[in-house]
Motif scaffolding. Structure first.
Motif, PDB file in Angstrom:
ATOM      1  N   UNK A  76      20.715   5.617  46.226  1.00  0.00           N
ATOM      2  CA  UNK A  76      19.671   5.040  45.458  1.00  0.00           C
ATOM      3  C   UNK A  76      18.424   4.426  46.112  1.00  0.00           C
ATOM      4  N   UNK A  77      17.314   4.232  45.429  1.00  0.00           N
ATOM      5  CA  UNK A  77      16.310   3.386  46.020  1.00  0.00           C
ATOM      6  C   UNK A  77      15.567   2.676  44.841  1.00  0.00           C
ATOM      7  N   UNK A  78      15.448   1.227  45.369  1.00  0.00           N
ATOM      8  CA  UNK A  78      14.849   0.350  44.331  1.00  0.00           C
ATOM      9  C   UNK A  78      13.922  -0.427  44.976  1.00  0.00           C
ATOM     10  N   UNK A 130      11.750  -0.802  39.719  1.00  0.00           N
ATOM     11  CA  UNK A 130      11.932   0.825  39.540  1.00  0.00           C
ATOM     12  C   UNK A 130      13.158   1.286  40.510  1.00  0.00           C
ATOM     13  N   UNK A 131      14.127   2.136  39.804  1.00  0.00           N
ATOM     14  CA  UNK A 131      15.230   2.602  40.572  1.00  0.00           C
ATOM     15  C   UNK A 131      15.253   4.275  40.578  1.00  0.00           C
ATOM     16  N   UNK A 132      15.558   4.887  41.490  1.00  0.00           N
ATOM     17  CA  UNK A 132      15.634   6.365  41.636  1.00  0.00           C
ATOM     18  C   UNK A 132      16.909   6.859  42.507  1.00  0.00           C
ATOM     19  N   UNK A 133      17.435   7.833  42.160  1.00  0.00           N
ATOM     20  CA  UNK A 133      18.366   8.707  42.813  1.00  0.00           C
ATOM     21  C   UNK A 133      17.840   9.925  43.589  1.00  0.00           C
ATOM     22  N   UNK A 165      15.725   5.032  36.424  1.00  0.00           N
ATOM     23  CA  UNK A 165      15.529   3.738  35.456  1.00  0.00           C
ATOM     24  C   UNK A 165      14.628   2.811  35.975  1.00  0.00           C
ATOM     25  N   UNK A 166      14.048   1.960  34.920  1.00  0.00           N
ATOM     26  CA  UNK A 166      13.404   0.828  35.191  1.00  0.00           C
ATOM     27  C   UNK A 166      13.847  -0.406  34.754  1.00  0.00           C
ATOM     28  N   UNK A 167      13.896  -1.614  35.311  1.00  0.00           N
ATOM     29  CA  UNK A 167      14.488  -2.753  34.683  1.00  0.00           C
ATOM     30  C   UNK A 167      13.312  -3.857  34.807  1.00  0.00           C
ATOM     31  N   UNK A 192      24.365   5.920  35.895  1.00  0.00           N
ATOM     32  CA  UNK A 192      23.012   5.683  36.104  1.00  0.00           C
ATOM     33  C   UNK A 192      22.941   4.257  36.593  1.00  0.00           C
ATOM     34  N   UNK A 193      23.580   3.161  35.738  1.00  0.00           N
ATOM     35  CA  UNK A 193      23.515   1.903  36.319  1.00  0.00           C
ATOM     36  C   UNK A 193      24.814   1.283  35.566  1.00  0.00           C
TER      37      UNK A 193
END
Length: 414
Positions: free
Chosen positions: A201-203, A228-231, A243-245, A318-319
């Protein structure tokens, strides 16, 4: 100062905590940057260590696919650590680096390097303070933190896990009073096993807020952030993997008299998976509360609890929603003999699991109890005998385990 070689399970918990705190790690930054270094700890400290331990279930829930199905094992970990604390005029630097290697007697496929680095650099320019906090951790994944891949062979558990965090924050203003702030962070997690890279992942986190310092009320900080987090290695066949937090967080830190120190934070967290994702939205409160009390010169008690959201590096979810509780006590019988007792409960809920590696892991409950006794024959040499128990309960018995462990740690100040 003693080098600490942590057990794999403890290492995994702290690596996850580092990722959880990337956006809010700078709670107490203030204009008095030179005070960030404790004068008693200032300087360069180098320690060499050797940790030898026995675990009745080093295999955790992956025992059936390890060598000969042997769950128990012995491990030896030689290590070297360096700690630097320096005041550089109005600026300050603290740095910790460690390196070691795990040698297992039976399950040699788990042999792996163990590397760690973290730093806190406070730079003062005019009325502003810039805090930079990088951290890196690399080691064999604890087999209790990853889901065993449902394929034959041992390759699926031979996985080097690397987590990185680069956080920075700028605050401008006097030590006491209001200080506007800007914060940003980048975190990343990587697995070496090709089949597990779908969980890399990258955030990226960015936000703003305001801090307040007061000699009576302590340090307060209000931050509004978006993450913002992506795989990037997750194939499109699995569906949306981003997904976004959003967080609104209030943090406080204060010394209460000479015996009690406390820090607390509360946040409202909103998680939004990309449209079409199997994962659900999350709306709820997060928190982090820590108390340290010294009722007598020989006794120190600490308690901590937290709840937050993080990406999932060890599963295909996902999280995950992480909740933890811990309680510990240190007691000094004398300058040469000291004891510690600690316990923790960790609850994890995995959101968006698809069963890619095996049966779906939806939730887990971990218990851990540890006791240690340290003998310090000189200022340079420390022997620590430790032992404990840990277990995990999940929604699927295939992932459940329990283990007893005992070890001897030797540390030498060079």
């Amino acid at each position: 100062m003693r080098a600490v070689v942590r057990t794999p399970h403890a290492r995994g918990i702290r690596a996850g905590a580092a990722v959880l705190g990337a956006a809010t790690a700078l709670i107490a930054a203030s204009g008095a940057a030179a005070q960030a270094v404790d004068p008693a700890q200032e300087g360069i400290h180098v320690n060499a260590g050797l940790d030898v331990s026995y675990d009745s279930n080093a295999a955790r829930s992956a025992g059936l696919i390890l060598a000969n199905g042997r769950q128990s094992d012995e491990r030896a970990t030689p290590s070297l650590s360096v700690s630097i604390s320096k005041t550089l005029g109005r600026n300050s630097l603290t740095l910790n680096a460690s390196g070691g290697y795990d040698f297992y007697r039976r399950n040699k496929e788990l042999n792996r390097e163990r590397l760690g680095f973290d730093a806190d650099l406070a730079l003062v320019g005019g009325p502003c303070v810039i805090n930079l906090q990088p951290s890196i951790s690399r080691a064999q994944s604890d087999l209790g933190d990853i889901v065993p891949i449902d394929i034959p062979g041992r390759r699926s558990v031979r996985n080097t896990q690397t987590t990185q965090s680069y956080a920075g924050e700028v605050q401008c203003g006097d030590s006491y009073g209001l200080r506007p702030l800007i914060t940003a962070a980048h975190t990343a997690g990587n697995n070496s096993e090709p089949l597990r890279r779908i969980s890399n992942y990258r955030s990226n986190t960015y936000g703003a807020g305001v801090a307040y310092g007061d000699p009576i009320y302590g340090e307060l900080a209000l931050r509004v952030t978006k993450q913002d987090t992506s795989y990037p290695d997750r194939p499109a066949i699995f569906g949306p993997g981003d997904f976004s937090t959003r967080r609104v967080a209030l943090n406080a830190q204060r010394s209460i008299g000479s015996t009690l120190t406390g820090s607390a934070g509360v946040s409202y967290v909103m998680v939004r998976p990309d449209s079409g994702s199997a994962a659900r939205d999350f709306n709820g409160f997060g928190w982090n509360v820590g108390l340290a009390m010294s009722p007598s010169p020989d006794l120190r008690v600490n308690a901590n609890t937290s709840r937050d959201i993080s990406p999932s590096l060890g599963t295909d979810s996902l999280y995950q929603v992480n909740r933890s509780y811990s309680l510990g006590a240190d007691y000094a019988f004398s300058d040469r003999l000291k004891a510690n007792v600690s316990g923790s409960i960790d609850k994890v809920r995995y959101n968006g699991s698809g069963g890619v590696f095996g049966p779906v892991l939806a939730n887990s409950l971990n218990h851990r109890l540890t006791a240690s006794l340290s003998f310090i024959p000189s200022q340079r040499l420390t022997y620590t005998l430790y032992g404990g128990y840990q277990d995990r309960e999940t929604n699927n018995t295939i992932y459940n385990y329990h283990s007893y462990f005992i070890g001897l740690r030797t540390s030498i100040a060079l």
